[in-house]
Design an enzyme around this catalytic site. Structure first.
Site, short mmCIF file in Angstrom:
data_model
loop_
_atom_site.label_atom_id
_atom_site.label_comp_id
_atom_site.label_asym_id
_atom_site.label_seq_id
_atom_site.Cartn_x
_atom_site.Cartn_y
_atom_site.Cartn_z
N HIS A 191 -6.00 1.03 2.82
CA HIS A 191 -4.78 1.34 3.57
C HIS A 191 -4.36 2.81 3.44
O HIS A 191 -3.63 3.31 4.30
CB HIS A 191 -3.62 0.49 3.08
CG HIS A 191 -3.47 -0.82 3.77
ND1 HIS A 191 -3.49 -0.96 5.14
CD2 HIS A 191 -3.28 -2.08 3.27
CE1 HIS A 191 -3.29 -2.23 5.44
NE2 HIS A 191 -3.17 -2.93 4.34
N GLU A 200 -5.80 -2.42 -0.68
CA GLU A 200 -4.67 -1.47 -0.70
C GLU A 200 -5.14 -0.03 -0.62
O GLU A 200 -4.49 0.82 0.00
CB GLU A 200 -3.82 -1.69 -1.95
CG GLU A 200 -3.25 -3.08 -2.10
CD GLU A 200 -2.56 -3.61 -0.84
OE1 GLU A 200 -1.96 -2.81 -0.09
OE2 GLU A 200 -2.65 -4.82 -0.60
N GLU A 231 0.78 -1.24 0.00
CA GLU A 231 0.00 0.00 0.00
C GLU A 231 0.81 1.28 0.00
O GLU A 231 0.30 2.33 0.42
CB GLU A 231 -0.92 0.02 1.23
CG GLU A 231 -0.21 0.13 2.58
CD GLU A 231 0.07 -1.19 3.25
OE1 GLU A 231 0.30 -1.23 4.47
OE2 GLU A 231 0.07 -2.22 2.54
#
Length: 942
Positions: free
Chosen positions: A356, A353, A319
């Site tokens: 994140h 991701e 991420e």
């Protein structure tokens, strides 16, 4: 970071679990540790003895210059770090690993050198630290600039600043350089304060050849000529962030670009010949960023978000803020070769991701012991985001399996609390496991249903706003969710929404104030999963909670000691036949009772499995559930039916329920029309079959195969060899036909062989239906010509999705020589990339002809595997657990113990070794308790 699914969304779950280590907090200036560095100068000793850096020097800003040379496979660089000194000292201690430091200087605020000499740099390799000595004292309250010049080879492997390659259709090999820093590898690319709480701003400059591009977290501000025919890209100053989120890539990739509704530029990068496989990811990323902007009520803070498919990548994705990196299988979608499961996987990984960017990047855990604050949230947000943006993917059907995976690992004695101590890099890497991801997500799911969606969402928005660009602890989350607002917060209007919310510091629940911290600490700071035993006594439901263990029986001497001290605050839900109401009850004691009334004929506890606990119905309770399912299974939701099947077979393994009771329970499945409980029942029988076929139990294996095929005959025959239908129907088709062919079902084999013959005749140009391609390839791989053709296609294919299906098929061969060749190719790392070696070993181990082969391969090549993947990595853990997962005899248990004893120094650092032993012990006990029951039950079915 998204962990790589070995077999995406499969019914087999591998879990890694935790350890206990002491925690040291460095807070005072360093004292001499007495350790003389081999590179010491003038009898200086390394000034710091702890793993964590001292807190008296704080980095504020990094000015990082890098020049990666893709010809010499090396890089040089310099970094200027502005530091804030908070105690008088002569030393700066920071991280560096594998870097050759050529020069270090310190400047004052006016950029004047503190010394006219090059400063001594001492190394502490085992702690991955360097110490820089300043002859003049660095004064408390002042800021300085630490300047370091360094160089290194591009790393081999998957961490730090490393080399990756790809091959063009003409056979040319091209090189790129990429980064992966989480958790502790930024120090391999530049000297830095490589701990999550040392947040700083970063300015990055990268020199490159004109034919290449460079990417980093921020957009390029300008590009200038740098001499020698090189260009230098200068990137904008980053937001304040942790070192593990810094990223840069130098490559020759192409991209597609679109813009979100709030003006964020989103780009997907891939190697030039795979550029056309990026359009789906672009659509998903734009939708997801728009969704998160609204859901979190906080705009994504960067001007751009790049997503890039890296050819060599160990995990699923990473991420890095503004530059998320992915495996090709996690980002690239080929409509002609990617299945519906591939599509769902890509959608969920991107959702993970991008979640994140808020959970982890904007608000970061204080230390790695609470990585679940990042990963548990991102795993859970996968489901929330995909359900909102792509409802047709029916992602809610998969959340159950995430929780089943968590229960599977958590019911072994080797499990760990979600929040666990971790100090050194090996311990920290092992925190990226089922406890942090899956259990973290399932506990959040339980909390969301307990507090209601609205309260949960408002609480996490408050958490994100209050701790933006900072670090947080578990307690900070509980305070935010419990609406604990200070007067200052309320007046500012920044974190509290209304006077009524601001005055609340606890929820009213069942007439009592709820202490959210006390409740959640039982789930976060305590390992294990509760078993709630339910007994009906007249109008009352009697409840008892114990720790659920699959390796120890109540009759075992160890039982009482393993139960001691375990108590959860369990938000119970239940439903009866008397109404459609979902009843709620908070259970905070070992035993409890609920008044349900005399007129109730059945009770189903843990409605839709929103709670993280296993339920056991004592005193004929399971017989009632079996009867209900046979007479009126739709009285329960599909989630409830799925959970009953899961719980029943977990209880069989743990010795609380006889196997024939579990098998009787799933007898209703011939009436089942929903695919999720069908797959759960099928998966339970499949798991038994995969274990038994590896034993010399020919008669039981044959009869179980016949029973499965006969029992599921009607639904197998209904399947078409196409890609039509809903996501759920397509998933069922894929799983059912794969199993039917594995069980040598003649109609399945005939159809698969026919399809494979047509594929061969087309020289691989025929696009098979994506949902059955893996099954067709697996059947085709049984013949020599088919196996060789598949290996050739694997070698030249430009589709990561197709390569994944072919590799699985190649590992299905019943020829041990071919399986051995695959393992050798994986070890070599050319035809089969090193990134795929751990999953290759796992797939060979699933094969009855390969499970001993895979285990012997791991033992023989252990040192090479550890060197390639790093000791604490998820790859090493999955190799250990995957190769031993189907061992089930006392002799095999002894063999595994003997090998772990031979690598004792390494094994003692790994939780996975204890998990593997627990798993084998569980299998041994399962056979001892259940083999004869299964044999007799099958005889009755004949």
């Amino acid at each position: 970071m998204a962990l790589l699914g070995l077999l995406v969304l499969s019914l087999f779950h591998v879990s890694l679990v935790g350890s206990h280590t002491s925690s040291q907090h460095a807070s005072s200036p360093p004292q001499p540790a007495g350790e003389q560095s081999p590179e010491g100068s003038d009898n200086l000793s390394f000034p710091w003895s702890r793993l964590r850096l001292p807190r008296y020097i704080i980095p504020l800003h990094y000015d990082l210059h890098l020049h990666p040379n893709l010809t010499s496979l090396s890089f040089t660089g310099s970094v200027q770090i502005q530091i804030d000194v908070q105690n008088n000292t002569n030393w700066v201690v920071l991280h560096s690993k594998g870097l050759k430091i050529s020069k270090a200087t310190i400047l004052d605020q006016n950029l004047t050198h503190l010394s006219d000499k090059v400063l001594p740099v001492l190394h502490h390799p085992s702690h991955e630290q360097i110490g820089i000595f300043s002859p003049r004292v660095l004064s408390s309250g002042r800021k300085y600039f630490l300047c370091i010049e360094f160089g290194a080879e591009l790393a081999k492997g998957f961490y730090g600043f490393y080399k990756s390659t790809y091959r063009t259709s003409t056979g040319e090999t091209r090189t790129l350089a990429s980064t992966h820093f989480e958790p502790t590898s930024a120090r391999m690319a530049f000297p830095c304060f490589d701990e999550p709480s040392f947040k700083a701003n970063f300015t990055v400059r990268i020199k490159r050849n004109p034919e290449l591009i460079s990417l980093s977290n921020m957009p390029i501000v300008k590009t200038v000529e740098a001499g020698d025919g090189l260009l230098e890209d200068q990137f904008d100053v980053s937001v304040k962030m942790s070192t593990y989120l810094v990223a840069f890539v130098v490559c020759d990739f192409k991209s597609v670009t679109a813009t979100t509704s709030s003006g964020v530029q989103v780009s997907i990068y891939a190697s030039p010949e795979k550029w056309q496989q990026t359009s789906y990811a672009l659509e998903v990323a734009v939708k997801m960023l728009d969704f998160y902007d609204e859901y979190f009520n906080i705009h994504y803070p960067l001007p751009k978000q790049d997503l890039i498919a890296i050819p060599d990548f160990e995990s699923g994705a990473m991420e890095n803020w503004g530059l998320t990196t992915y495996r090709e299988t996690s980002l690239l979608y080929d409509p002609l070769k990617s299945s519906i499961s591939d599509k769902l996987w890509i959608t969920m990984v991107i959702g993970h991701e991008l979640a994140h960017q808020w959970f982890g990047n904007l608000v970061t855990m204080e230390w790695w012991n609470d990585i679940w604050l990042n990963e548990g949230f991102a795993r859970y947000m996968e489901y929330i985001s995909v359900e909102a943006t792509y409802p047709d993917l029916k992602v809610e059907e998969y959340l159950l399996h995430t929780c089943f995976a968590a229960v599977g690992s958590d019911s072994l004695n080797s499990s760990r609390p979600i929040s666990s101590p971790a100090e050194n890099p090996t311990q920290i890497k092992q925190m990226f496991d089922t406890a942090s991801y899956d259990k973290g997500a399932c506990v959040l799911h339980m909390l969301r249903h307990f507090l209601t969606d609205d309260v949960f969402q408002r609480g996490i928005v408050r958490y994100l706003r209050k701790y933006s660009y900072k670090n947080a602890l578990n307690q900070d989350l509980w305070d935010s969710l419990a609406n604990t607002c200070s007067e200052e917060d309320f007046i500012s209007g920044k974190h509290c929404y209304s006077s009524s919310q601001a005055s609340k510091n606890a929820y009213l629940f069942a007439g009592e104030h709820l202490d959210l911290t006390a409740m959640m600490n039982t789930w976060i700071l305590q390992k294990g999963v509760p078993l709630v035993t339910v007994t009906r006594k007249g109008p009352h439901l009697l409840l008892r909670q114990d720790r659920f263990l699959r390796t120890v029986l109540p009759s075992d001497p160890l039982w009482s000691s393993l139960q001691k001290g375990f108590l959860w605050h369990i938000p119970l839900t239940y439903k009866t036949d008397a109404s459609n109401t979902i009843h709620r009850h908070l259970m905070t004691t070992q035993t409890d009772s609920i008044h349900i009334g005399e007129e109730v004929s059945w009770v189903k506890v843990n409605t839709d499995m929103t709670g993280y606990y296993v339920v056991h119905y004592e005193d004929g309770g399971w017989d009632k559930m079996t009867k209900l399912l046979r007479q009126n299974h739709t009285a329960l939701s599909y989630k409830d039916r799925t959970q009953l099947i899961h719980n029943a077979f977990q209880l069989v393994t743990a010795g609380h329920l006889s196997l024939d009771k579990g098998l009787d329970l799933i007898g209703y499945l011939q009436l089942e029309t929903h695919n999720v409980p069908l797959l759960q029942g099928l998966g339970s029988l499949q798991a038994f079959y995969h274990m038994i076929e590896k034993r010399n139990e020919i008669d039981v294996t044959r009869k179980l195969r016949m029973h499965i095929l006969r029992f599921f005959r009607a639904v197998i025959d209904q399947q078409t060899w196409s890609d039509g239908g809903s996501v759920s129907e397509r998933r069922l088709r894929s799983e059912l036909l794969s199993l039917a062919c594995h069980l040598d079902d003649p109609p399945c084999l005939e159809r698969a062989r026919q399809s494979f013959k047509h594929w061969l005749q087309s020289k691989g140009t025929l696009n098979l239906p994506t949902d059955v391609a893996k099954t067709v390839f697996s059947v085709g791989a049984q013949e020599d010509r088919g196996w060789a053709s598949l290996l050739h296609t694997y070698n030249i294919s430009s589709s990561a999705a197709q390569k994944s299906k072919i590799l699985f098929a190649l590992t299905c061969s019943r020829d041990a020589n071919k399986l051995h060749r695959l393992l050798e190719l994986g070890l070599e790392g050319k035809v089969i990339r090193s990134q795929d070696l751990s999953s290759l070993i796992f797939m060979v181990a699933r094969n009855p002809q390969g499970h001993r082969l895979a285990w012997n391969f791991v033992k023989k090549n252990w040192d090479t595997l550890v060197q390639r993947f790093q000791l604490g990595s998820s790859c090493i853990s999955s190799i250990i657990i995957g190769t031993t997962g189907h061992f089930s005899s006392p002799e095999e248990l002894a063999e595994v113990q003997l090998f772990f004893e031979s690598i004792k120094e390494q094994a003692s650092q790994l939780r996975a070794t204890q998990v593997a032993l627990d798993n084998v012990q569980k299998n041994v006990r399962w056979f001892q308790r259940n083999l004869e029951t299964l044999r007799n039950w099958l005889n009755q079915q004949m």
